[in-house]
Design an enzyme around this catalytic site. Structure first.
Site, PDB file in Angstrom:
ATOM      1  N   ASP A   1      63.315 -20.952  16.889  1.00 12.18           N
ATOM      2  CA  ASP A   1      64.654 -20.755  15.970  1.00 12.18           C
ATOM      3  C   ASP A   1      64.610 -22.078  15.130  1.00 12.18           C
ATOM      4  O   ASP A   1      64.870 -21.967  13.863  1.00 12.18           O
ATOM      5  CB  ASP A   1      65.848 -20.611  16.655  1.00 12.18           C
ATOM      6  CG  ASP A   1      66.246 -19.118  17.148  1.00 12.18           C
ATOM      7  OD1 ASP A   1      67.202 -18.802  17.996  1.00 12.18           O
ATOM      8  OD2 ASP A   1      65.223 -18.175  16.549  1.00 12.18           O
TER       9      ASP A   1
ATOM     10  N   GLU B   1      59.354 -13.730  11.278  1.00 11.69           N
ATOM     11  CA  GLU B   1      58.930 -15.128  10.652  1.00 11.69           C
ATOM     12  C   GLU B   1      58.407 -15.076   9.195  1.00 11.69           C
ATOM     13  O   GLU B   1      57.604 -15.998   8.850  1.00 11.69           O
ATOM     14  CB  GLU B   1      57.704 -15.552  11.843  1.00 11.69           C
ATOM     15  CG  GLU B   1      56.387 -14.509  11.611  1.00 11.69           C
ATOM     16  CD  GLU B   1      56.558 -13.678  12.664  1.00 11.69           C
ATOM     17  OE1 GLU B   1      55.385 -13.237  13.086  1.00 11.69           O
ATOM     18  OE2 GLU B   1      57.546 -13.137  13.223  1.00 11.69           O
TER      19      GLU B   1
END
Length: 668
Positions: A557, A584
């Site tokens: 994260d 992503e």
């Protein structure tokens, strides 16, 4: 070892001299881990014989066979030295097909695997899914959908297009009970084919089933409905439309799904979860104790065997025994382990100060407090045990789930109260609510006596004045309520504006989300018709799954947040848009730029991320990098916005095929 003891849960406890008390968990009967010589991620799990399984791993294709006679266990052997086998099909003839990172492979009975059409770049593109349907073998690759007739496997591969354009990244395939071929793509949503052209499947509500979402997993239901995982949503598609069964806080709700009657199994990055296939109610969830990692890998990483589930995880193959799992009961109802009252300025009566048990306990109104400790004798996955509570008469809603610990209240007003507590184990679900404590809080004695005397003496005299005051009070309340409504209306407008902002922003990175990107892309594409150029870039963090496996999801994260900041720093002004596209992936829209000017900005995007220098041991570049696929659309360019998006997606995968950490720039 001094003593052994078995408990009602099936655990075995041992008292030892040197290591204290040890436990052999009852969960040993629920799951087993067939071992390979070294831990390997299991990408696909397919039936291979009566009690055998073909398991594609990151290093080879294995056959696992379970012993039917003692000693119990597994036998494993390599049957093909093919790395990263994402899917396998073994036909009745003994012929095998393999979808691998190195493209499509085939093995005739008794022969070694050979690449299919080695001179065809489409066949040698990384393959993800295989399916036999209507006498045809269907192949999903990162470049589109292919097929070959099973009656003539040497025939040239057929490419399936939509409007002359490939589907892009075909991630999963599924056969419906009516013979429909369902196709899940990354970036192009859900498609189907039924002896005809390909057609896109969407829902009028784009936040349910969008045209450009990522479809990670598909599974048919017995009644003809279809379960689909798109982005962070688990959906059920049927004749009545699309229904939301579950929404995840993760970017991906699940990598794989399996339907067994009314049971829906979802394998995701947070482990194995069980839902009611119709209502979406979650029955079991999460990482079970004893397993090193419960992250599933692909759409083919969950399969059903006789009374069991075979799970393909990042750490290998795991078998879940459903019969043993069904024997696990929910946690027992909590009990009250201890109760303590503490006084305020005035001492509590002795019978209250020394009170214990569920009561009811009668207390005076005042400044005092209480502390109740609930207990739940649960010894399976006790580290994940959670409680929730509510004090009826004071609050109607349950508290948020919390670890076992004290529950405190203080200075309660006069009234009657009941403390209820409920226990939850991710492995089994919620226990029945249990009432642990009853309280009766009385107002002070002098207040009760004074009120009774006052109402007796002054009741008739104050009747008229009371009515007059009630009228005045009613008018005042109407005025106050009008003002409250006006304030609430203003607050609602502000809340709606804040909600609109939140609904268009990615909570983790703070950049616009997929919803805002979709709207902005349509607006930018419309400018092409007005005579302006636009550039679209899709960026994917290289080897991000390996980054998460190596450093953990919290670091993942933080990596996403830092990458978003670096990309934001490469933009030129407010007209440029950076959005989180999913997982992503990021997307950048550069309006009004020529091919040359846009190329400079896009290279700066790539370089900014590389210069962050975030270590990534899972990448050959040793640091976090991005691959970029871009397309610059000039006025008069052929195609539609969806086609241009597909071109950018195809460019992205060319950048990955060429070694990652690079830009591939295209135009229609």
């Amino acid at each position: 070892m001094n003593a052994l003891h078995g408990d009602p849960f099936g655990n075995v406890w041992a008292a030892t001299d040197s290591r204290g008390v040890l436990r052999v968990s009852a969960l040993r009967r629920v799951y087993q881990r067939p071992l390979t010589p070294s831990p390997q991620a299991a990408y696909s799990v397919r039936p291979g014989g009566p009690r055998g399984w073909l398991v594609g791993t990151e290093q080879a294709l294995w056959r696992f066979e379970e012993n039917v006679t003692p000693p119990s266990g597994w036998q494993a052997r390599v049957i093909a030295d093919l790395p990263a086998v994402w899917d396998t099909l073994e036909l009745d003839s003994g012929e095998r097909w393999f979808a691998t990172q190195q493209g499509l492979w085939r093995a005739a009975p008794g022969q070694a695997p050979q690449p299919v059409a080695p001179d065809d770049p489409e066949a040698q593109a990384p393959a993800r899914a295989l399916l036999c349907l209507r006498g045809t073998l269907w192949i999903g690759t990162v470049r589109g959908l292919l097929s070959v007739p099973l009656a003539d496997p040497q025939a040239p591969l057929r490419r399936h297009l939509s409007g002359g354009t490939p589907l892009g990244y075909v991630y999963t395939l599924c056969a419906g009970h009516d013979g429909t071929l369902w196709i899940g793509t990354l970036g192009q949503g859900l498609w189907r084919e039924q002896d005809g052209p390909l057609s896109r499947v969407t829902d009028p509500a784009p936040d349910l089933l969008g045209a450009t979402g990522n479809v990670y997993a598909l599974a048919p239901c017995d009644d003809g409905d279809l379960i689909a995982v798109q982005d962070n949503r688990v959906l059920r598609l049927g004749a009545g439309g699309t229904r939301l069964l579950a929404r995840s806080e993760e970017a991906v709700a699940g990598w794989t799904v399996l339907v067994q009657g009314d049971r829906l199994w979802v394998g995701g990055s947070d482990g194995l979860s069980e839902y009611d296939a119709r209502s979406g109610e979650r029955r079991r969830q999460g990482n079970w104790p004893g397993a090193d990692s419960w992250e599933f890998t692909t759409s083919r990483s969950l399969a059903a065997g006789p009374g069991a589930l075979l799970c393909g995880l990042n750490t290998g193959l795991l078998k879940v025994d459903l019969t043993e799992l069904a024997r696990l009961t929910v946690p027992p109802p909590p009990t009250l382990a201890s109760l303590e009252f503490w006084p305020g300025p005035a001492p509590l009566p002795p019978e209250v100060a020394q009170a214990s048990g569920a009561g009811p306990h009668t207390l005076p109104q005042g400044h005092w407090g209480l502390e109740a400790w609930p207990a739940c004798p649960w010894y399976l996955d006790e580290d994940t045990l959670r409680l929730r509570h509510r004090l009826l008469g004071w609050e109607a809603d349950w508290s948020a789930p919390h670890p076992p610990g004290p529950i405190r209240y203080q200075s309660l007003p006069a009234g009657r109260y009941t403390l209820q507590v409920q226990a939850f184990a991710p492995l089994t679900g919620w226990s029945a609510p249990q009432s642990l404590l009853r309280l009766h809080v009385q107002p002070p004695r002098w207040q009760r006596r004074l009120y009774a005397a006052f109402t007796t003496l002054t009741g008739p005299f104050l009747q008229t004045r009371r009515l007059r005051r009630q009228n005045l009070a009613l008018e005042q309340r109407v005025l106050e309520r009008t003002r409250e409504v006006e304030r609430a209306h203003d607050a609602l407008l502000n809340a709606n504006r804040e909600l609109q902002t939140l609904s268009l922003t990615d909570a983790l990175t703070g950049v616009p989300n997929r919803r805002q990107f979709d709207a902005a892309w349509q607006q930018a594409a419309a400018q092409v018709q007005a005579g302006h150029s636009v550039t679209l870039a899709l960026l994917d963090i290289d080897h991000f799954k390996g980054f998460n496996d190596t450093y953990g999801h919290q670091e993942g994260d933080r990596c996403l947040q830092r990458v978003a900041g670096a990309l934001r720093g490469a933009l030129r002004g407010p007209a440029d848009l950076l959005a989180r596209y999913g997982g992503e992936e990021f997307a950048v829209i550069l309006p009004g730029e020529s091919l040359r000017d846009a190329a400079g900005v896009i290279e700066r995007l790539r370089r900014n991320v590389e210069e962050l220098g975030i270590p990534n041991a899972a990448s050959p570049h040793a640091t976090v990098t991005v691959s970029v696929g871009a397309v610059t659309v000039a006025p008069g360019a052929p195609g539609l916005p969806a086609d241009w998006l597909s071109l950018a997606d195809a460019a992205l995968y060319r950048a990955k095929d060429l070694g990652r950490n690079r830009v591939v720039h295209d135009r229609p």
